[in-house]
Design a protein around this motif. Structure first.
Motif, short mmCIF file in Angstrom:
data_model
loop_
_atom_site.label_atom_id
_atom_site.label_comp_id
_atom_site.label_asym_id
_atom_site.label_seq_id
_atom_site.Cartn_x
_atom_site.Cartn_y
_atom_site.Cartn_z
N ARG A 190 0.81 -1.25 -0.03
CA ARG A 190 0.05 0.09 0.02
C ARG A 190 0.81 1.43 -0.07
N LYS A 191 1.97 1.25 0.38
CA LYS A 191 2.99 2.31 0.43
C LYS A 191 3.75 2.74 -0.88
N SER A 192 3.76 1.60 -1.75
CA SER A 192 4.30 1.59 -2.93
C SER A 192 3.56 2.63 -3.89
N PRO A 193 4.14 3.64 -4.45
CA PRO A 193 3.30 4.61 -5.49
C PRO A 193 2.89 3.69 -6.61
N VAL A 194 3.81 2.99 -7.19
CA VAL A 194 3.30 2.43 -8.50
C VAL A 194 2.24 1.35 -8.21
N LEU A 195 2.29 0.55 -7.22
CA LEU A 195 1.12 -0.54 -6.81
C LEU A 195 -0.11 0.31 -6.35
N SER A 196 -0.13 1.67 -5.86
CA SER A 196 -1.15 2.49 -5.31
C SER A 196 -1.95 2.69 -6.49
N ARG A 197 -1.04 3.28 -7.52
CA ARG A 197 -1.65 3.53 -8.78
C ARG A 197 -2.69 2.50 -9.64
N LEU A 198 -1.78 1.22 -9.53
CA LEU A 198 -2.49 0.27 -10.28
C LEU A 198 -3.72 -0.38 -9.43
N MET A 199 -3.75 -0.40 -8.31
CA MET A 199 -4.70 -0.48 -7.37
C MET A 199 -5.91 0.42 -7.35
N ALA A 200 -5.84 1.61 -7.81
CA ALA A 200 -6.76 2.54 -7.61
C ALA A 200 -8.14 2.26 -8.05
N GLY A 201 -8.20 1.63 -9.24
CA GLY A 201 -9.65 1.08 -9.77
C GLY A 201 -10.11 -0.05 -8.76
N PRO A 202 -9.39 -1.09 -8.52
CA PRO A 202 -9.90 -2.07 -7.57
C PRO A 202 -10.29 -1.69 -6.51
N ASN A 203 -9.50 -0.79 -5.97
CA ASN A 203 -9.59 -0.14 -4.41
C ASN A 203 -10.85 0.70 -4.33
N MET A 204 -11.20 1.32 -5.42
CA MET A 204 -12.59 2.31 -5.41
C MET A 204 -13.92 1.23 -5.50
N LEU A 205 -13.70 0.18 -6.20
CA LEU A 205 -14.86 -0.81 -6.12
C LEU A 205 -14.86 -1.31 -4.57
N LEU A 206 -13.75 -1.91 -4.04
CA LEU A 206 -13.62 -2.36 -2.77
C LEU A 206 -14.35 -1.57 -1.74
N ASP A 207 -14.30 -0.26 -1.70
CA ASP A 207 -14.61 0.58 -0.96
C ASP A 207 -16.00 0.73 -0.82
N ARG A 208 -16.73 0.20 -1.91
CA ARG A 208 -18.07 0.09 -1.78
C ARG A 208 -18.86 -1.14 -1.11
N VAL A 209 -17.85 -2.00 -0.83
CA VAL A 209 -18.10 -3.21 0.04
C VAL A 209 -18.65 -2.90 1.54
N ARG A 210 -19.70 -3.26 1.95
CA ARG A 210 -20.17 -3.19 3.33
C ARG A 210 -20.48 -4.42 3.91
N ALA A 211 -20.29 -4.48 5.08
CA ALA A 211 -20.55 -5.81 6.05
C ALA A 211 -22.17 -5.88 6.07
N PRO A 212 -22.55 -7.21 6.30
CA PRO A 212 -24.07 -7.28 6.48
C PRO A 212 -24.27 -6.51 7.51
N ALA A 213 -25.90 -6.37 7.65
CA ALA A 213 -26.39 -5.63 8.56
C ALA A 213 -26.15 -6.54 9.84
N LYS A 214 -25.88 -5.71 10.95
CA LYS A 214 -25.58 -6.28 12.32
C LYS A 214 -26.92 -7.23 12.86
N ALA A 215 -28.08 -7.08 12.64
CA ALA A 215 -29.25 -7.88 13.11
C ALA A 215 -30.33 -7.80 12.08
N PRO A 216 -30.50 -9.01 11.33
CA PRO A 216 -29.88 -10.22 11.52
C PRO A 216 -28.68 -10.20 10.58
N ARG A 217 -27.64 -10.82 10.66
CA ARG A 217 -26.61 -11.26 9.74
C ARG A 217 -26.94 -12.10 8.85
N GLY A 218 -27.39 -13.23 9.21
CA GLY A 218 -27.91 -14.38 8.50
C GLY A 218 -27.07 -15.11 7.41
N ASP A 219 -26.42 -14.23 6.52
CA ASP A 219 -25.53 -15.06 5.22
C ASP A 219 -24.57 -14.41 4.98
#
Length: 228
Positions: A190-219
């Protein structure tokens, strides 16, 4: 009055070492618990499969109760995780053959999804007990990584003949050390400037991922939310 499910689980445990988590064990548990087949099916609609899952969840619940009663604040985080896994296996030690038979059951393709959910549930219970507050993609990665460590440790534990399971705990420490090395490499990347640029797109998508609602979690799936 003991809980119906606990009564059936306890009754089944005397038969599981001989018949596994099978229809025969379920019928014997119903007879030994002195309940009607209708009552047993109401508690466990899929019979022996739901019975085995309930046994596993009961172990998770007991682990959480034990961990909540312990003071782990002075431990390093990796040692807290190791302690949680050790507690979970120590709780299962009395019924080790039932665990072995459960591994066999959930290795079958028809029950693999149930086994995966049970494993994920254990990892989730451990992280919850340790106070994990992740709400993003880390919620998933933590549980996925711990599921791998826990499942490997269980398989090693089932075959361990060493005194007080010393070799199992050494194995567990090595697996956690492996995970910590991976986390260290990720932090360096994550501290590498080159890798940070390469991962900019995937990281933007991953930032949208959220954990399941606390209650109920279920699946397993999380919630895809617009961060805006």
């Amino acid at each position: 009055m003991p809980d119906l499910k606990d009564c059936l689980i306890d009754a089944a445990l005397t038969h599981v070492p001989f018949d596994g988590w099978s229809a025969a064990t379920f019928r014997a548990a119903v007879a030994d618990a002195e309940v009607t087949p209708a009552q047993a099916r109401a508690a466990f609609p899929r019979g022996e499969v739901d019975l085995a899952l309930a046994f596993h969840r009961r172990g998770d619940d007991r682990m959480m109760e034990h961990l909540q009663a312990e003071d782990l604040t002075e431990m390093r985080y990796r040692d807290r995780v190791a302690r949680a896994i050790r507690v979970r296996l120590e709780i299962a030690e009395e019924d080790k053959e039932a665990v072995r038979r459960g591994v066999t059951l959930f290795a079958l393709p028809i029950h693999a999804a149930d086994g995966t959910r049970a494993l994920w549930g254990t990892a989730d219970a451990i992280w919850d007990s340790l106070g994990d507050t992740s709400v993003d993609v880390n919620w998933y990665t933590k549980r996925l990584t711990l599921s791998g460590v826990y499942s490997a440790t269980v398989l090693y534990w089932l075959g361990d003949q060493s005194e007080d399971y010393r070799e199992t705990w050494d194995f567990l420490d090595r697996r956690i050390d492996n995970v910590m090395q991976i986390e260290k490499l990720k932090a360096q990347a994550r501290k590498s400037p080159v890798l940070s640029r390469l991962m900019a797109g995937p990281n933007m998508l991953l930032d949208r991922v959220r954990a399941p609602a606390k209650a109920p979690r279920g699946d397993l799936p999380g919630l895809w939310r617009d961060p805006s």
